[in-house]
Scaffold this active site. Structure first.
Site: not given
Length: 322
Positions: A11, A53, A84-85
């Site tokens: 992101t 990710s 972040t995932d």
């Protein structure tokens, strides 16, 4: 100081497209939006790959670990931007692969793209660079004023800036008006050698009441070499009507390695308390104790990458994960 910035997409580097947000910005573009980090250190950049990710898998962990290893030969620290995932999985994996490294490797990212007017990316990047210039050993995640051990981080929120937290361990540090305040940095460990081999054939099974033993037949037939089981509470596995314990023994007989942990986010699995747990642990079935699911999955893949050399760590802490 010299800090290497390794970018992987996510992101933080995304821009709007007709199909939604997608990674598009390289390292130089990120630095232009967070130029304050150039006052902290000399920055050397490498665009390792550019992926959402969700598409970062064990093969990418190996590529990223090798890139970090190369960078650590000339740099004083490494900052890795990442979606972040799956950041908690990648940070855990590199915690094992780079264990023994005495220089800092700091993951960061953001909940909004760096080009967004309300983005959390510039602050997260600045905090990651500050941590990377502190000369402490180990792998960490810097996010929303927190510094978290790489093998203890969990993503808890999908949209809030406070996306990550530490589980079953104190924060490594906090960022405040005085800068980085260390709370529990990782201890410097022994001799370092890159250990980047993994075997991705690990299945994660979360039990529900009534889980069929047939699932274990599938795991065996599909060629998995390891299983992480999220059991109930302290480690409960049902054996009335649907006998999962018997099937677990069959997996063991075929050499499949199993780590049994708990579905509870906090505290530990403990198989000494209840009847069903006392007979589960064996040569190929281990307690995950207080490891996060992310740390357990990454550790089992890493151990299976060279079981003869690394299998001894099944019940030992490699990088503070237990």
């Amino acid at each position: 100081m010299k800090i290497a910035l390794l970018t992987t997409g996510g992101t933080i580097a995304s821009q709007p497209t007709a199909r939604g947000l997608a990674p598009a910005m390289d390292a130089q573009a990120l630095l232009e939006r967070a130029s304050c980090v150039l006052d902290m250190a000399e920055v050397v950049v490498e665009n390792v790959f550019s992926l959402d990710s969700s598409n970062i898998q064990p093969e990418e962990w190996c590529v990223l670990a090798r890139a970090a290893d190369r960078a650590l030969r000339y740099a004083d620290g490494v900052v890795i931007t990442h979606g972040t995932d799956t950041m908690a999985y990648s940070a855990a994996a590199l915690s094992y692969m780079l264990s023994g490294q005495v220089k800092p490797v700091i993951f960061t990212g953001s909940q909004l793209p760096i080009a967004h007017p309300l983005s959390d990316a510039p602050a997260n990047l600045a905090e990651a660079f500050l941590a990377a210039t502190n000369g402490v050993s180990g792998v960490y995640i810097a996010f929303n004023r927190k510094l978290i051990h790489g093998a203890r981080a969990v993503k808890l929120r999908t949209t809030s800036f406070d996306a990550f937290d530490t589980v079953n361990a104190p924060l490594a540090g906090l960022f405040d008006s005085d800068g980085l305040r260390w709370i529990a940095p990782q201890a410097r460990s022994g001799e370092y050698r890159l250990l980047d081999g993994v075997d991705e054939r690990v299945f994660l099974l979360k039990l529900v009441p009534g889980t069929s033993p047939d699932v274990f037949d599938y795991i065996l037939q599909a060629g998995y070499r390891g299983v992480v089981i999220e059991a109930f509470g302290l480690g409960g596995i049902h054996y009335i009507r649907r006998n999962l314990v018997e099937k677990l023994r069959e997996l063991e007989a075929h050499g499949v390695i199993c780590i049994v942990t708990t579905q509870c986010l906090y505290e530990r699995a403990d198989f000494s308390v209840y009847e069903v747990g006392r007979n589960i642990l064996s040569e190929h079935v281990f307690s995950g104790r207080d490891m996060t699911t992310e740390a357990a999955v990454a550790k089992l893949m890493w151990m299976l990458g060279d079981w003869e050399a690394r299998g001894r760590f099944a019940q030992e802490s490699v990088c503070g994960e237990i």
